[in-house]
Design a protein around this motif. Structure first.
Motif, PDB file in Angstrom:
ATOM      1  N   ALA A 366       0.821  -1.139  -0.133  1.00 48.75           N
ATOM      2  CA  ALA A 366      -0.120   0.030  -0.159  1.00 48.75           C
ATOM      3  C   ALA A 366       0.686   1.235   0.038  1.00 48.75           C
ATOM      4  O   ALA A 366       0.546   2.283  -0.670  1.00 48.75           O
ATOM      5  N   SER A 367       1.863   1.237   0.805  1.00 48.63           N
ATOM      6  CA  SER A 367       2.902   2.283   0.724  1.00 48.63           C
ATOM      7  C   SER A 367       3.497   2.365  -0.471  1.00 48.63           C
ATOM      8  O   SER A 367       3.674   3.690  -0.985  1.00 48.63           O
ATOM      9  N   ARG A 368       3.785   1.528  -1.373  1.00 46.08           N
ATOM     10  CA  ARG A 368       4.517   1.500  -2.741  1.00 46.08           C
ATOM     11  C   ARG A 368       3.518   2.292  -3.529  1.00 46.08           C
ATOM     12  O   ARG A 368       3.828   3.212  -4.359  1.00 46.08           O
ATOM     13  N   ILE A 369       2.112   1.869  -3.566  1.00 39.24           N
ATOM     14  CA  ILE A 369       1.151   2.470  -4.406  1.00 39.24           C
ATOM     15  C   ILE A 369       1.226   3.984  -4.047  1.00 39.24           C
ATOM     16  O   ILE A 369       0.925   4.654  -5.257  1.00 39.24           O
ATOM     17  N   LEU A 370       1.045   4.404  -2.677  1.00 37.15           N
ATOM     18  CA  LEU A 370       0.936   5.607  -2.409  1.00 37.15           C
ATOM     19  C   LEU A 370       1.830   6.560  -3.009  1.00 37.15           C
ATOM     20  O   LEU A 370       1.848   7.740  -3.400  1.00 37.15           O
ATOM     21  N   GLU A 371       3.226   5.951  -2.948  1.00 34.42           N
ATOM     22  CA  GLU A 371       4.322   6.751  -3.155  1.00 34.42           C
ATOM     23  C   GLU A 371       4.268   6.933  -4.730  1.00 34.42           C
ATOM     24  O   GLU A 371       4.676   8.069  -5.085  1.00 34.42           O
ATOM     25  N   CYS A 372       3.791   5.971  -5.591  1.00 36.51           N
ATOM     26  CA  CYS A 372       3.630   5.840  -7.126  1.00 36.51           C
ATOM     27  C   CYS A 372       2.680   6.973  -7.292  1.00 36.51           C
ATOM     28  O   CYS A 372       2.984   7.764  -8.342  1.00 36.51           O
ATOM     29  N   LEU A 373       1.610   7.091  -6.602  1.00 39.82           N
ATOM     30  CA  LEU A 373       0.390   8.024  -6.855  1.00 39.82           C
ATOM     31  C   LEU A 373       1.084   9.431  -6.440  1.00 39.82           C
ATOM     32  O   LEU A 373       0.590  10.281  -7.426  1.00 39.82           O
ATOM     33  N   ARG A 374       1.790   9.757  -5.536  1.00 41.57           N
ATOM     34  CA  ARG A 374       2.192  10.861  -5.282  1.00 41.57           C
ATOM     35  C   ARG A 374       3.316  11.577  -6.151  1.00 41.57           C
ATOM     36  O   ARG A 374       3.351  12.724  -6.577  1.00 41.57           O
ATOM     37  N   VAL A 375       4.260  10.661  -6.555  1.00 40.07           N
ATOM     38  CA  VAL A 375       5.285  10.839  -7.616  1.00 40.07           C
ATOM     39  C   VAL A 375       4.372  11.208  -8.767  1.00 40.07           C
ATOM     40  O   VAL A 375       4.884  12.177  -9.654  1.00 40.07           O
ATOM     41  N   ASP A 376       3.402  10.714  -9.393  1.00 36.91           N
ATOM     42  CA  ASP A 376       2.676  10.776 -10.479  1.00 36.91           C
ATOM     43  C   ASP A 376       1.889  12.129 -10.436  1.00 36.91           C
ATOM     44  O   ASP A 376       1.914  12.964 -11.446  1.00 36.91           O
ATOM     45  N   LYS A 377       1.454  12.548  -9.212  1.00 34.48           N
ATOM     46  CA  LYS A 377       0.868  13.879  -9.087  1.00 34.48           C
ATOM     47  C   LYS A 377       1.917  14.961  -9.151  1.00 34.48           C
ATOM     48  O   LYS A 377       1.545  15.722  -9.668  1.00 34.48           O
ATOM     49  N   GLY A 378       3.146  14.741  -8.647  1.00 35.62           N
ATOM     50  CA  GLY A 378       4.067  15.622  -8.714  1.00 35.62           C
ATOM     51  C   GLY A 378       4.674  15.962 -10.090  1.00 35.62           C
ATOM     52  O   GLY A 378       4.875  17.087 -10.474  1.00 35.62           O
ATOM     53  N   ASN A 379       4.651  14.670 -10.924  1.00 40.19           N
ATOM     54  CA  ASN A 379       4.992  14.891 -12.504  1.00 40.19           C
ATOM     55  C   ASN A 379       3.844  15.699 -13.001  1.00 40.19           C
ATOM     56  O   ASN A 379       4.169  16.536 -14.079  1.00 40.19           O
ATOM     57  N   GLN A 380       2.667  15.624 -12.756  1.00 39.75           N
ATOM     58  CA  GLN A 380       1.503  16.119 -13.522  1.00 39.75           C
ATOM     59  C   GLN A 380       1.755  17.817 -13.262  1.00 39.75           C
ATOM     60  O   GLN A 380       1.555  18.667 -14.102  1.00 39.75           O
ATOM     61  N   VAL A 381       2.065  18.328 -12.001  1.00 40.39           N
ATOM     62  CA  VAL A 381       2.402  19.573 -11.588  1.00 40.39           C
ATOM     63  C   VAL A 381       3.299  20.421 -12.422  1.00 40.39           C
ATOM     64  O   VAL A 381       3.386  21.176 -13.068  1.00 40.39           O
ATOM     65  N   SER A 382       4.748  19.502 -12.559  1.00 44.02           N
ATOM     66  CA  SER A 382       5.898  20.007 -13.242  1.00 44.02           C
ATOM     67  C   SER A 382       5.322  19.858 -14.704  1.00 44.02           C
ATOM     68  O   SER A 382       6.097  20.785 -15.233  1.00 44.02           O
ATOM     69  N   GLY A 383       4.646  19.110 -15.165  1.00 40.42           N
ATOM     70  CA  GLY A 383       4.375  19.219 -16.582  1.00 40.42           C
ATOM     71  C   GLY A 383       3.435  20.220 -16.916  1.00 40.42           C
ATOM     72  O   GLY A 383       3.522  20.696 -18.007  1.00 40.42           O
ATOM     73  N   ASN A 384       2.506  20.639 -16.024  1.00 38.20           N
ATOM     74  CA  ASN A 384       1.726  21.765 -16.230  1.00 38.20           C
ATOM     75  C   ASN A 384       2.484  23.061 -16.413  1.00 38.20           C
ATOM     76  O   ASN A 384       1.915  24.114 -16.862  1.00 38.20           O
TER      77      ASN A 384
END
Length: 464
Positions: A366-384
């Protein structure tokens, strides 16, 4: 003078008596306390020796008896083995009597009986050549199918915990003969045959070298069909044997492609709420996500992710939680689109609760999935921001840097409040479960200490 002589005789007599008395005392002491006692002691010793002699002989016989018993036991064991071997030879000869179907069926029944619980009998019967005639019996023309059923269960018992026999049965050509028998399970007789065939496929697929052979024989669609045909019937064992056989075959990567050609994935996802088969279904899906085609097949099923995520909420089984979290972890790691669907399905709250209440392995996943989702959210912000791999704050202009980061602070505070609410909710749910398990009254009120724990900022221990 005469008187004097007489007095001398009397005196001599009186003097002689003390000397005789002392001589007797001396003799007695020197002889050990009497003249007759030594004789008595020697006789008693002789009698004791005479009595002990037979006892020592008996003791020696007793000491020798275990050796005799051991030899007798060995002889008895050898005799039993010889009798068993002769019986197995007679059974093998009955199977060779192709001219008499009655003798062949009798020998088949005896093979099934002898091989059921005796591992040595399985090995010996195979060495005596009973497998080829049993496989040939599957082609016998028998309207009642009694001969096929007898042969199938005899082969099944021969393959129990015996990899050599499993390999020999496959090499004898049993797979295609069994497949021919289950192509039309319409009436009750063919249904009984199908149950025996599926049980054999389950046993044979346990051997790794048999997995690709069985998968390429074309049996997978029929196992899926049998699984669906037996669903909702009284053939509980046949349904589970089909599912377990498919799991064994799914371990081999080459078998995943014929599995994906069937409708097994949608069917399993529709049955995921059944506690009797949920863990086995999740085990098969854990093997399917190993290839891209398998992950695509899962994501294409409507409501696949809400169904899998819901497993994390309704089940207390560590095995189900660990397998469901593994499937979600692999799919979140491999596909950006799947992450978005998971977030929309409400996976974050389920994962947060799993990090608090799940098993150790489930918490890590579960921690791995949450970390993956958090990194993905950060990539979205940087992409915008148009800055490639740069983080969001570095994408601000010089004027923006001078402004207070009120929006970011509001976002962080909102996330912290959401996490805090989720933690409180999880703790409250956990407390309610503990109350139910302890059979406490429903109006039980938690202590102030527990309330203080639930209100404390425990979000610092979460992975993000």
């Amino acid at each position: 003078m005469d008187k004097f002589d007489g007095s001398n005789d009397v005196g001599s007599v009186l003097l002689d008596q003390p000397f005789k008395l002392w001589s007797k005392i001396i003799d007695t002491v020197s002889c050990g306390g009497g003249g007759k006692r030594p004789k008595k002691n020697s006789e008693s010793k002789r009698k004791i020796n005479l009595k002990q002699q037979p006892r020592s002989d008996k003791l020696s016989e007793l000491l020798k008896e275990p050796e005799c018993w051991e030899n007798e036991e060995k002889d008895e064991e050898v005799r039993r083995k010889e009798e068993t071997l002769e019986e197995l030879k007679r059974v093998a000869k009955k199977l060779q009597q192709q001219s008499s179907l009655e003798l062949v069926l009798e020998g088949t029944t005896e093979v099934r009986r002898l091989a059921k619980e005796d591992s040595q009998a399985r090995t010996t019967l195979a060495l005596l050549g009973v497998i080829p005639p049993l496989v040939a019996l599957l082609d016998a023309e028998d309207p009642t199918s009694n001969s096929q059923i007898a042969a199938l269960y005899a082969l099944l018992n021969l393959a129990i915990a015996n990899d050599v026999n499993k390999d020999a049965i496959v090499r004898a050509g049993a797979l295609h003969k069994m497949l021919k028998l289950i192509q039309s399970p319409n009436d009750s007789t063919n249904r009984a045959v199908a149950e025996a065939v599926v049980a054999n496929y389950l046993g044979l697929s346990a051997l790794d070298s048999n997995k690709p052979i069985i998968g390429s024989s074309g049996v997978i669609p029929y196992l899926v069909k049998t699984l669906k045909d037996f669903d909702g019937t009284s053939s509980y064992q046949a349904k589970h044997d089909s599912l377990r056989a498919l799991y064994n075959l799914s371990i081999e990567t080459t078998n995943l492609f014929p599995i994906l050609e069937t409708d097994l994935i949608p069917y399993m996802l529709s049955k995921l709420g059944d506690m009797d088969v949920s863990e086995r279904i999740l085990s098969i899906l854990s093997n399917v996500v190993a290839i891209g085609e398998g992950r695509k097949a899962i994501s294409n099923v409507p409501d696949a992710f809400p169904t899998i995520i819901d497993v994390l909420n309704w089940t207390d089984s560590p095995g189900c939680q660990e397998k469901a979290s593994y499937i979600l972890m692999v799919m979140a790691h491999k596909s950006y689109g799947d992450r978005q669907v998971m977030i929309e399905a409400g996976i974050v709250s389920s994962l947060l609760e799993l990090t608090l209440l799940g098993s150790t392995l489930a918490q890590k996943r579960a921690s791995r999935i949450l970390e993956c989702l958090r990194v993905d959210k950060g990539n979205q912000v940087s992409g915008n921001c148009g800055g490639g791999g740069l983080s969001a704050p570095l994408c601000r202009t010089s004027n923006q840097l001078k402004e207070p980061l009120e929006e970011d602070d509001d976002m962080i505070s909102q996330e912290r409040n959401a996490v805090k609410q989720l933690v409180q909710k999880s703790l409250q749910n956990n407390m309610e479960r503990m109350v139910e398990r302890a059979n406490l009254p429903h109006d039980f009120v938690p202590s102030d200490h527990f309330k203080s724990l639930s209100s404390s900022p425990t979000s610092k221990s979460l992975p993000f």
